[in-house]
Design a protein around this motif. Structure first.
Motif, PDB file in Angstrom:
ATOM      1  N   ARG A 180      58.202  52.300  32.264  1.00  0.00           N
ATOM      2  CA  ARG A 180      56.383  52.355  32.372  1.00  0.00           C
ATOM      3  C   ARG A 180      55.968  52.538  33.643  1.00  0.00           C
ATOM      4  O   ARG A 180      56.161  53.958  34.189  1.00  0.00           O
ATOM      5  CB  ARG A 180      55.036  52.255  32.033  1.00  0.00           C
ATOM      6  N   ARG A 181      57.113  51.554  34.918  1.00  0.00           N
ATOM      7  CA  ARG A 181      56.050  51.819  35.624  1.00  0.00           C
ATOM      8  C   ARG A 181      57.253  52.243  36.903  1.00  0.00           C
ATOM      9  O   ARG A 181      56.380  53.524  37.978  1.00  0.00           O
ATOM     10  CB  ARG A 181      55.925  50.130  36.034  1.00  0.00           C
ATOM     11  N   VAL A 182      57.984  52.494  36.287  1.00  0.00           N
ATOM     12  CA  VAL A 182      59.117  53.778  37.404  1.00  0.00           C
ATOM     13  C   VAL A 182      58.943  55.331  36.792  1.00  0.00           C
ATOM     14  O   VAL A 182      59.116  55.953  38.063  1.00  0.00           O
ATOM     15  CB  VAL A 182      60.636  53.137  37.097  1.00  0.00           C
ATOM     16  N   ALA A 183      58.225  55.409  36.399  1.00  0.00           N
ATOM     17  CA  ALA A 183      58.161  56.738  35.673  1.00  0.00           C
ATOM     18  C   ALA A 183      57.242  57.030  36.191  1.00  0.00           C
ATOM     19  O   ALA A 183      56.781  58.303  36.416  1.00  0.00           O
ATOM     20  CB  ALA A 183      59.009  57.040  33.295  1.00  0.00           C
ATOM     21  N   GLU A 184      56.154  56.034  36.570  1.00  0.00           N
ATOM     22  CA  GLU A 184      54.394  56.429  36.680  1.00  0.00           C
ATOM     23  C   GLU A 184      54.728  57.084  37.907  1.00  0.00           C
ATOM     24  O   GLU A 184      54.398  57.600  38.699  1.00  0.00           O
ATOM     25  CB  GLU A 184      53.806  55.341  36.677  1.00  0.00           C
ATOM     26  N   ARG A 185      55.785  55.925  38.996  1.00  0.00           N
ATOM     27  CA  ARG A 185      55.924  56.063  40.711  1.00  0.00           C
ATOM     28  C   ARG A 185      57.013  57.868  40.102  1.00  0.00           C
ATOM     29  O   ARG A 185      56.663  58.120  41.143  1.00  0.00           O
ATOM     30  CB  ARG A 185      56.876  55.098  40.753  1.00  0.00           C
ATOM     31  N   LEU A 186      58.091  57.881  39.907  1.00  0.00           N
ATOM     32  CA  LEU A 186      58.615  58.593  39.787  1.00  0.00           C
ATOM     33  C   LEU A 186      58.422  59.890  39.722  1.00  0.00           C
ATOM     34  O   LEU A 186      58.703  61.213  40.089  1.00  0.00           O
ATOM     35  CB  LEU A 186      60.214  58.941  39.142  1.00  0.00           C
ATOM     36  N   GLY A 187      57.261  60.221  38.832  1.00  0.00           N
ATOM     37  CA  GLY A 187      56.516  61.573  38.130  1.00  0.00           C
ATOM     38  C   GLY A 187      57.131  62.059  37.204  1.00  0.00           C
ATOM     39  O   GLY A 187      57.276  62.868  36.816  1.00  0.00           O
ATOM     40  N   GLY A 188      58.025  60.752  36.436  1.00  0.00           N
ATOM     41  CA  GLY A 188      58.962  61.240  35.183  1.00  0.00           C
ATOM     42  C   GLY A 188      58.671  61.031  33.881  1.00  0.00           C
ATOM     43  O   GLY A 188      56.943  60.578  33.912  1.00  0.00           O
ATOM     44  N   THR A 189      59.077  61.126  33.115  1.00  0.00           N
ATOM     45  CA  THR A 189      58.152  60.844  31.740  1.00  0.00           C
ATOM     46  C   THR A 189      59.196  59.578  30.984  1.00  0.00           C
ATOM     47  O   THR A 189      60.648  59.340  31.341  1.00  0.00           O
ATOM     48  CB  THR A 189      58.904  61.938  30.675  1.00  0.00           C
ATOM     49  N   PRO A 190      58.092  58.477  30.557  1.00  0.00           N
ATOM     50  CA  PRO A 190      59.427  57.443  29.848  1.00  0.00           C
ATOM     51  C   PRO A 190      59.362  57.820  28.549  1.00  0.00           C
ATOM     52  O   PRO A 190      58.654  58.353  28.012  1.00  0.00           O
ATOM     53  CB  PRO A 190      57.856  56.587  29.940  1.00  0.00           C
ATOM     54  N   LEU A 191      60.467  56.894  28.653  1.00  0.00           N
ATOM     55  CA  LEU A 191      60.557  56.278  26.790  1.00  0.00           C
ATOM     56  C   LEU A 191      60.925  55.127  26.176  1.00  0.00           C
ATOM     57  O   LEU A 191      61.588  54.229  27.198  1.00  0.00           O
ATOM     58  CB  LEU A 191      62.073  57.415  26.809  1.00  0.00           C
ATOM     59  N   PHE A 192      60.171  55.405  25.453  1.00  0.00           N
ATOM     60  CA  PHE A 192      60.046  53.896  24.891  1.00  0.00           C
ATOM     61  C   PHE A 192      60.550  53.088  23.978  1.00  0.00           C
ATOM     62  O   PHE A 192      61.152  54.165  22.760  1.00  0.00           O
ATOM     63  CB  PHE A 192      58.772  53.226  24.530  1.00  0.00           C
TER      64      PHE A 192
END
Length: 338
Positions: A180-192
């Motif tokens: 979640r943290r990486v996706a938030e920083r990249l502006g990407g989409t997290p897959l959980f």
């Protein structure tokens, strides 16, 4: 080296002495600090220009620092051989590249993001991730702290965890949280991945058939890049994933792990009890990626990093100069003779 920047004050000038000691106006502290730090006047010269004693000037400067009118930054000088060190280490370990962050000022885990984050950001910016590409992220202190730093803007990139969850309270054990943290920083989409790292036999088969789980497992096959940590030898660690049996001599004899896939000093896989049910990317998954960027710091991880390089499951290493020098020393041709 140190630099000091006096911040402009907003209060009126003046100073007053009373029984409690000197109380100086921000204007007076700013004037003294500007002359001393920016104009390089001596304290004697400052006292003459302000019409006060040298002792008062010393107190003015101390109070200016205390109140933040003067901010002193101590910056470690770059080491002239850092570029050569990185190249030599990459060659010795057989890696695509080694990227050096700054030397950590303390041993706190929070410093990992500060010191290594910029290097990780540069690597992620250069790998050419495009919308729809998959970036895998592992659990661990290093990846978790780096995930909270400034990373390049890569909208549309899908970010997926490399391993299921554990019941530890520490956030850095939870791969979904790092994702979640990486996706938030990249502006990407997290897959959980809503699955335990080591489910029981019956649940494992059900999870493999679950559409939500399959979406992440399929992303492992599609992935282009991974950002992973490298675990120290289990016997040296005070904290391990909850599914790791400290009574298992096989796993406790391992040299390290990547994504909870343990290996010996030669990089050969070490299978522990239940490993066939581990919900985690395999070393073969990592070897198939265009880039697998490992973030690891600490001389205690020298054997683990070396073994990960021998396993050929990482292509890049982000570390600090101290760890890099220790790795180079441990892997020189005559190291075993010492």
């Amino acid at each position: 080296m140190a630099s000091a920047t006096p911040a402009p004050p907003s209060a009126a000038p003046g100073a007053r002495e009373d029984g409690a000691g000197a109380r100086f106006s921000p204007e007076l502290m700013y004037a003294a600090a500007r002359m001393y730090y920016l104009e390089e006047a001596t304290q004697a010269q400052v006292s003459a220009r302000l019409g006060t004693s040298r002792a008062t000037v010393s107190r003015l400067l101390s109070e200016a620092r205390r109140q933040g009118i003067v901010r002193i930054e101590v910056v470690a000088p770059p080491l002239a051989d850092d570029g050569d060190l990185a190249d030599r280490l990459a060659s010795v370990l057989g890696l695509r590249a080694v990227h050096l962050g700054a030397a950590a000022p303390t041993g706190r885990s929070a410093d990992l993001g500060i010191t290594l984050g910029p290097a990780v950001a540069r690597v992620l910016a250069e790998v050419g991730l495009e919308p729809g590409d998959v970036l895998l992220v592992s659990s661990g202190r290093s990846t978790y702290e780096v995930a909270g730093t400034d990373l390049p803007h890569l909208p549309g990139v899908r970010v997926a965890p490399t391993v299921g969850g554990t019941d530890q309270a520490d956030a850095w054990y939870q791969t979904n949280e790092a994702t979640r943290r990486v996706a938030e920083r990249l502006g990407g989409t997290p897959l959980f991945l809503f699955a335990p790292a080591l489910p029981g036999p019956g649940l494992y088969e059900e999870l493999l058939a679950d559409p939500g789980t399959r979406r992440v497992l399929d992303a492992w096959d599609e992935a282009k890049v991974a950002l992973v940590g490298i675990g120290a030898p289990p016997r040296t660690r005070t904290s391990l994933a909850s599914f790791v049996d400290r009574g298992d001599p096989v796993i406790m004899g391992a040299t390290g792990d990547v994504c909870n896939r343990f290996f010996d000093e030669q990089g050969r896989p070490v299978a522990f009890r239940g490993a066939e049910r581990l919900v985690a990317t395999t070393l073969d998954h990592l070897r198939a990626l265009e880039r697998c960027v490992a973030v690891a710091v600490g001389t205690e991880k020298v054997p683990s990093i070396t073994a990960a390089a021998r396993a050929r499951c990482i292509t890049d290493l982000v570390t600090d100069p101290v760890t890099a020098r220790a790795l180079l020393a441990a892997n020189r041709p005559d190291a075993d003779a010492d």
